[in-house]
Design a protein around this motif. Sequence first.
Motif, PDB file in Angstrom:
ATOM      1  N   LYS A 279      10.558  16.789  47.684  1.00  0.00           N
ATOM      2  CA  LYS A 279      10.527  16.436  49.105  1.00  0.00           C
ATOM      3  C   LYS A 279       9.119  16.514  49.674  1.00  0.00           C
ATOM      4  N   ARG A 280       8.364  17.524  49.274  1.00  0.00           N
ATOM      5  CA  ARG A 280       6.983  17.618  49.752  1.00  0.00           C
ATOM      6  C   ARG A 280       6.148  16.464  49.200  1.00  0.00           C
ATOM      7  N   ALA A 281       6.398  16.098  47.938  1.00  0.00           N
ATOM      8  CA  ALA A 281       5.658  14.989  47.334  1.00  0.00           C
ATOM      9  C   ALA A 281       5.944  13.684  48.054  1.00  0.00           C
ATOM     10  N   TRP A 282       7.180  13.471  48.479  1.00  0.00           N
ATOM     11  CA  TRP A 282       7.526  12.258  49.233  1.00  0.00           C
ATOM     12  C   TRP A 282       6.721  12.185  50.530  1.00  0.00           C
ATOM     13  N   VAL A 283       6.639  13.308  51.233  1.00  0.00           N
ATOM     14  CA  VAL A 283       5.921  13.323  52.502  1.00  0.00           C
ATOM     15  C   VAL A 283       4.424  13.104  52.282  1.00  0.00           C
ATOM     16  N   ARG A 284       3.852  13.793  51.324  1.00  0.00           N
ATOM     17  CA  ARG A 284       2.412  13.669  51.081  1.00  0.00           C
ATOM     18  C   ARG A 284       2.028  12.265  50.611  1.00  0.00           C
ATOM     19  N   ALA A 285       2.959  11.596  49.940  1.00  0.00           N
ATOM     20  CA  ALA A 285       2.672  10.242  49.480  1.00  0.00           C
ATOM     21  C   ALA A 285       2.449   9.286  50.642  1.00  0.00           C
ATOM     22  N   GLU A 286       2.918   9.653  51.836  1.00  0.00           N
ATOM     23  CA  GLU A 286       2.728   8.824  53.025  1.00  0.00           C
ATOM     24  C   GLU A 286       1.556   9.286  53.873  1.00  0.00           C
ATOM     25  N   GLN A 287       0.868  10.329  53.451  1.00  0.00           N
ATOM     26  CA  GLN A 287      -0.214  10.893  54.256  1.00  0.00           C
ATOM     27  C   GLN A 287      -1.578  10.384  53.801  1.00  0.00           C
ATOM     28  N   TRP A 288      -2.409  10.055  54.773  1.00  0.00           N
ATOM     29  CA  TRP A 288      -3.814   9.679  54.633  1.00  0.00           C
ATOM     30  C   TRP A 288      -4.026   8.344  53.935  1.00  0.00           C
ATOM     31  N   ARG A 289      -3.341   8.086  52.834  1.00  0.00           N
ATOM     32  CA  ARG A 289      -3.427   6.774  52.196  1.00  0.00           C
ATOM     33  C   ARG A 289      -2.170   6.567  51.345  1.00  0.00           C
ATOM     34  N   THR A 290      -1.380   5.541  51.691  1.00  0.00           N
ATOM     35  CA  THR A 290      -0.160   5.267  50.951  1.00  0.00           C
ATOM     36  C   THR A 290      -0.482   4.514  49.665  1.00  0.00           C
ATOM     37  N   ALA A 291       0.528   4.373  48.812  1.00  0.00           N
ATOM     38  CA  ALA A 291       0.342   3.645  47.559  1.00  0.00           C
ATOM     39  C   ALA A 291      -0.048   2.197  47.825  1.00  0.00           C
ATOM     40  N   ALA A 292       0.611   1.564  48.793  1.00  0.00           N
ATOM     41  CA  ALA A 292       0.308   0.166  49.103  1.00  0.00           C
ATOM     42  C   ALA A 292      -1.132   0.016  49.576  1.00  0.00           C
ATOM     43  N   GLU A 293      -1.595   0.944  50.406  1.00  0.00           N
ATOM     44  CA  GLU A 293      -2.964   0.880  50.904  1.00  0.00           C
ATOM     45  C   GLU A 293      -3.974   1.119  49.782  1.00  0.00           C
ATOM     46  N   ALA A 294      -3.657   2.055  48.894  1.00  0.00           N
ATOM     47  CA  ALA A 294      -4.551   2.318  47.770  1.00  0.00           C
ATOM     48  C   ALA A 294      -4.633   1.106  46.844  1.00  0.00           C
ATOM     49  N   GLU A 295      -3.501   0.479  46.608  1.00  0.00           N
ATOM     50  CA  GLU A 295      -3.487  -0.712  45.751  1.00  0.00           C
ATOM     51  C   GLU A 295      -4.291  -1.851  46.364  1.00  0.00           C
ATOM     52  N   GLU A 296      -4.186  -2.020  47.681  1.00  0.00           N
ATOM     53  CA  GLU A 296      -4.956  -3.069  48.358  1.00  0.00           C
ATOM     54  C   GLU A 296      -6.449  -2.806  48.234  1.00  0.00           C
ATOM     55  N   LEU A 297      -6.860  -1.564  48.416  1.00  0.00           N
ATOM     56  CA  LEU A 297      -8.284  -1.238  48.302  1.00  0.00           C
ATOM     57  C   LEU A 297      -8.789  -1.472  46.886  1.00  0.00           C
ATOM     58  N   LEU A 298      -8.019  -1.050  45.891  1.00  0.00           N
ATOM     59  CA  LEU A 298      -8.429  -1.228  44.506  1.00  0.00           C
ATOM     60  C   LEU A 298      -8.485  -2.701  44.130  1.00  0.00           C
ATOM     61  N   ALA A 299      -7.512  -3.478  44.627  1.00  0.00           N
ATOM     62  CA  ALA A 299      -7.516  -4.910  44.346  1.00  0.00           C
ATOM     63  C   ALA A 299      -8.746  -5.584  44.952  1.00  0.00           C
ATOM     64  N   ALA A 300      -9.109  -5.175  46.172  1.00  0.00           N
ATOM     65  CA  ALA A 300     -10.292  -5.736  46.819  1.00  0.00           C
ATOM     66  C   ALA A 300     -11.563  -5.389  46.037  1.00  0.00           C
ATOM     67  N   GLU A 301     -11.630  -4.172  45.519  1.00  0.00           N
ATOM     68  CA  GLU A 301     -12.787  -3.774  44.725  1.00  0.00           C
ATOM     69  C   GLU A 301     -12.892  -4.591  43.441  1.00  0.00           C
ATOM     70  N   LEU A 302     -11.765  -4.837  42.805  1.00  0.00           N
ATOM     71  CA  LEU A 302     -11.762  -5.624  41.567  1.00  0.00           C
ATOM     72  C   LEU A 302     -12.168  -7.070  41.822  1.00  0.00           C
ATOM     73  N   LEU A 303     -11.659  -7.613  42.922  1.00  0.00           N
ATOM     74  CA  LEU A 303     -12.011  -8.996  43.251  1.00  0.00           C
ATOM     75  C   LEU A 303     -13.487  -9.129  43.595  1.00  0.00           C
ATOM     76  N   ALA A 304     -14.018  -8.123  44.272  1.00  0.00           N
ATOM     77  CA  ALA A 304     -15.434  -8.165  44.659  1.00  0.00           C
ATOM     78  C   ALA A 304     -16.343  -8.035  43.451  1.00  0.00           C
ATOM     79  N   ALA A 305     -15.824  -7.399  42.379  1.00  0.00           N
ATOM     80  CA  ALA A 305     -16.639  -7.190  41.194  1.00  0.00           C
ATOM     81  C   ALA A 305     -16.693  -8.427  40.294  1.00  0.00           C
ATOM     82  N   GLU A 306     -15.819  -9.400  40.532  1.00  0.00           N
ATOM     83  CA  GLU A 306     -15.789 -10.586  39.675  1.00  0.00           C
ATOM     84  C   GLU A 306     -16.997 -11.498  39.943  1.00  0.00           C
TER      85      GLU A 306
END
Length: 306
Positions: A279-306
């Motif tokens: 239950k704590r892990a579920w809550v923390r997964a939504e704090q400060w940066r969600t999985a979707a937001e992290a994936e978007e940032l990483l995807a942008a970094e990969l695209l910028a590196a091409e």
Amino acid sequence: MDFQLTEEQRDLQAGVRDLLAGRYGRDALRASVDSGHSGQSGPVVDRALWRELGEAGFFALRLPEADGGVGLGMPEAVLVFEEAGRALLPGPLVATHLAAGLVPGAAEGRAVVTAYDLGDGGLVAYLAESDAVLGAAEPVTGEPVASVDPLTPLSRVAEPGVSPYSPYREEGALLTAALQLGSALRAVGMAVEYARTREQFGQPIGAFQAVKHLCAQMLVRAELARTAVYAAAVTGDPAEIAGAKLLADEAAVLGARDCLQVHGGMGFTWEADVHLHLKRAWVRAEQWRTAAEAEELLAAELLAAE
């Protein structure tokens, strides 16, 4: 670049672990959980323990010595927060740490500080128990809402005054990843301990291949997350922080689920600690940066590196 812990860093981590074991061990954790489950409305944040953490330098760890802090860096802070995650210590630890030097009393543990760290939904954790909201110029009020975690009370704020996309976001995401890492490592330990002692058909269940695979998967995810979190603490790179948060969230959530599977029917009971980590892990997964937001940032970094 050497990512091995120094003797001083190991001593720091061990000291925090000993402090929390003596001050917030399993009995204290269960007392906090059971008081809320029985309908009592006592505070979740232990103010006396909060001050002890302040005196130990938990919140002022990264403040310069000239400003009354310990003068250490993010790598040391990550080690300390890992231990807090292992112990499932409740309270807005990340926000109060980030507020050291900004909010009077935060560094010493005399003030409890929360933050808008749960995305755009207007949810704030520990609002009723906090003395300030990080970055907010005016008092903040909100209505309590149900929380999946009995030790993370949530409030909904109608008009958030500070966006979670703040100057503190990268540091907040990394420290939250460290909390998730500690929880994931604790779940591995609980699963292995139970697999060694619980017997079926005349032998420990840890001897069965399916249980071995579950424990091995948990360990691999946790160690991968540990490597990512430690590396991001050294480099401070936003993409690496996003990757660390993504991996730590996965290790904490999936690790708790696998730990529950190892425990079988016992894992689903209120008396077991496994569900608390999930239950704590579920809550923390939504704090400060969600999985979707992290994936978007990483995807942008990969695209910028091409």
